[in-house]
Design an enzyme around this catalytic site. Sequence first.
Site, PDB file in Angstrom:
ATOM      1  N   CYS A   3       0.815  -1.212   0.000  1.00 55.75           N
ATOM      2  CA  CYS A   3       0.000   0.000   0.000  1.00 55.75           C
ATOM      3  C   CYS A   3       0.854   1.270   0.000  1.00 55.75           C
ATOM      4  O   CYS A   3       2.013   1.250   0.388  1.00 55.75           O
ATOM      5  CB  CYS A   3      -0.922   0.009   1.213  1.00 55.75           C
ATOM      6  SG  CYS A   3      -2.335   1.090   0.950  1.00 55.75           S
TER       7      CYS A   3
ATOM      8  N   ASP B  11      -6.326  -3.296  11.677  1.00 55.25           N
ATOM      9  CA  ASP B  11      -5.174  -2.399  11.778  1.00 55.25           C
ATOM     10  C   ASP B  11      -4.993  -1.989  13.240  1.00 55.25           C
ATOM     11  O   ASP B  11      -5.886  -2.178  14.071  1.00 55.25           O
ATOM     12  CB  ASP B  11      -5.446  -1.167  10.889  1.00 55.25           C
ATOM     13  CG  ASP B  11      -4.200  -0.333  10.613  1.00 55.25           C
ATOM     14  OD1 ASP B  11      -3.103  -0.696  11.083  1.00 55.25           O
ATOM     15  OD2 ASP B  11      -4.319   0.696   9.916  1.00 55.25           O
TER      16      ASP B  11
HETATM   17  O1  LIG Z   1      -0.731   4.811   4.434  1.00 52.22           O
HETATM   18  C1  LIG Z   1      -1.334   5.812   4.803  1.00 52.22           C
HETATM   19  O2  LIG Z   1      -0.751   6.906   4.855  1.00 52.22           O
HETATM   20  C2  LIG Z   1      -2.775   5.734   5.186  1.00 52.22           C
HETATM   21  C3  LIG Z   1      -3.471   6.908   5.413  1.00 52.22           C
HETATM   22  C4  LIG Z   1      -4.803   6.866   5.771  1.00 52.22           C
HETATM   23  C5  LIG Z   1      -5.452   5.652   5.907  1.00 52.22           C
HETATM   24  C6  LIG Z   1      -4.765   4.461   5.690  1.00 52.22           C
HETATM   25  C7  LIG Z   1      -3.435   4.478   5.337  1.00 52.22           C
HETATM   26  N1  LIG Z   1      -2.710   3.313   5.127  1.00 52.22           N
HETATM   27  C8  LIG Z   1      -3.128   2.003   5.502  1.00 52.22           C
HETATM   28  O3  LIG Z   1      -2.731   1.732   6.831  1.00 52.22           O
HETATM   29  C9  LIG Z   1      -2.492   0.329   6.982  1.00 52.22           C
HETATM   30  C10 LIG Z   1      -1.257   0.070   7.797  1.00 52.22           C
HETATM   31  O4  LIG Z   1      -0.102   0.599   7.236  1.00 52.22           O
HETATM   32  P1  LIG Z   1       1.365   0.358   7.873  1.00 52.22           P
HETATM   33  O5  LIG Z   1       1.926  -0.894   7.240  1.00 52.22           O
HETATM   34  O6  LIG Z   1       1.241   0.259   9.355  1.00 52.22           O
HETATM   35  O7  LIG Z   1       2.147   1.556   7.449  1.00 52.22           O
HETATM   36  C11 LIG Z   1      -2.478  -0.246   5.580  1.00 52.22           C
HETATM   37  O8  LIG Z   1      -3.698  -0.923   5.389  1.00 52.22           O
HETATM   38  C12 LIG Z   1      -2.478   0.937   4.663  1.00 52.22           C
HETATM   39  O9  LIG Z   1      -3.313   0.659   3.566  1.00 52.22           O
END
Ligand SMILES: O=C(O)c1ccccc1N[C@@H]1O[C@H](COP(=O)(O)O)[C@@H](O)[C@H]1O
Length: 203
Positions: free
Chosen positions: A6, A126
């Site tokens: 992502c 998450d």
């Molecule tokens: O990645 C971002 O900046 C974000 C912003 C707003 C909502 C979701 C976002 N990302 C998502 O968050 C999870 C966890 O990410 P991480 O691996 O802990 O960095 C993932 O599902 C992203 O799609």
Amino acid sequence: MKLKFCGLTRKQDILAANAARPDYVGFVFADSRRRVTEEQAARLRAQLAPGIQAVGVFVNDEPERIAALVNAGVIDLVQLHGGENRAYLDRLRGMTGAQVLYAVRVGAYADIERVKDYPVEFLLLDASIKGVCGGSGHTFDWSLIGAVEKPYFLAGGLNESNLPLALRTGAYALDLSSGIETDSVKDETKMRRVAALVRGEQP
Ligand SMILES: O=C(O)c1ccccc1N[C@@H]1O[C@H](COP(=O)(O)O)[C@@H](O)[C@H]1O
């Protein structure tokens, strides 16, 4: 197990993903350092290899905007990361048949239980970090997950070191953003190593 990378923002991120071959990539349309405009996302999508699906990440965005991005072929699936309510989901459902990943910030099993009947195809579990919607780079206590009827994406602070444990959680897919970055930009080597680990290959 499926894999999602992502927060891709640059052409070289797409080329790295095309080589590593996750099942999904995510474009963040929400307020974030990883945010892309609709035009950027369309350009990135055009360079994405066939067979890799694009997920749009939104936080309480206009359903009309989301449906337009699906209809234009910029995204295939919709990730809702803002605790959107049932009425919102029903409205979105009336506009697009795209599959929905519904993010749950898990502080307790009750957080998962509360949304079990929501009309979505997938949950996305998450970390619950105050003031942060997603992309925090923090894990949560996976022992809280318990029995989840819907297939779920496991997200939040996944990286090469905790991947072996994450692979044993029963998740449908693993979702990484911070964990495939170095100095806040996507790292091709990390993507390749993570993809190999998920496939059970030697990285
Ligand atoms: O990645 C971002 O900046 C974000 C912003 C707003 C909502 C979701 C976002 N990302 C998502 O968050 C999870 C966890 O990410 P991480 O691996 O802990 O960095 C993932 O599902 C992203 O799609």
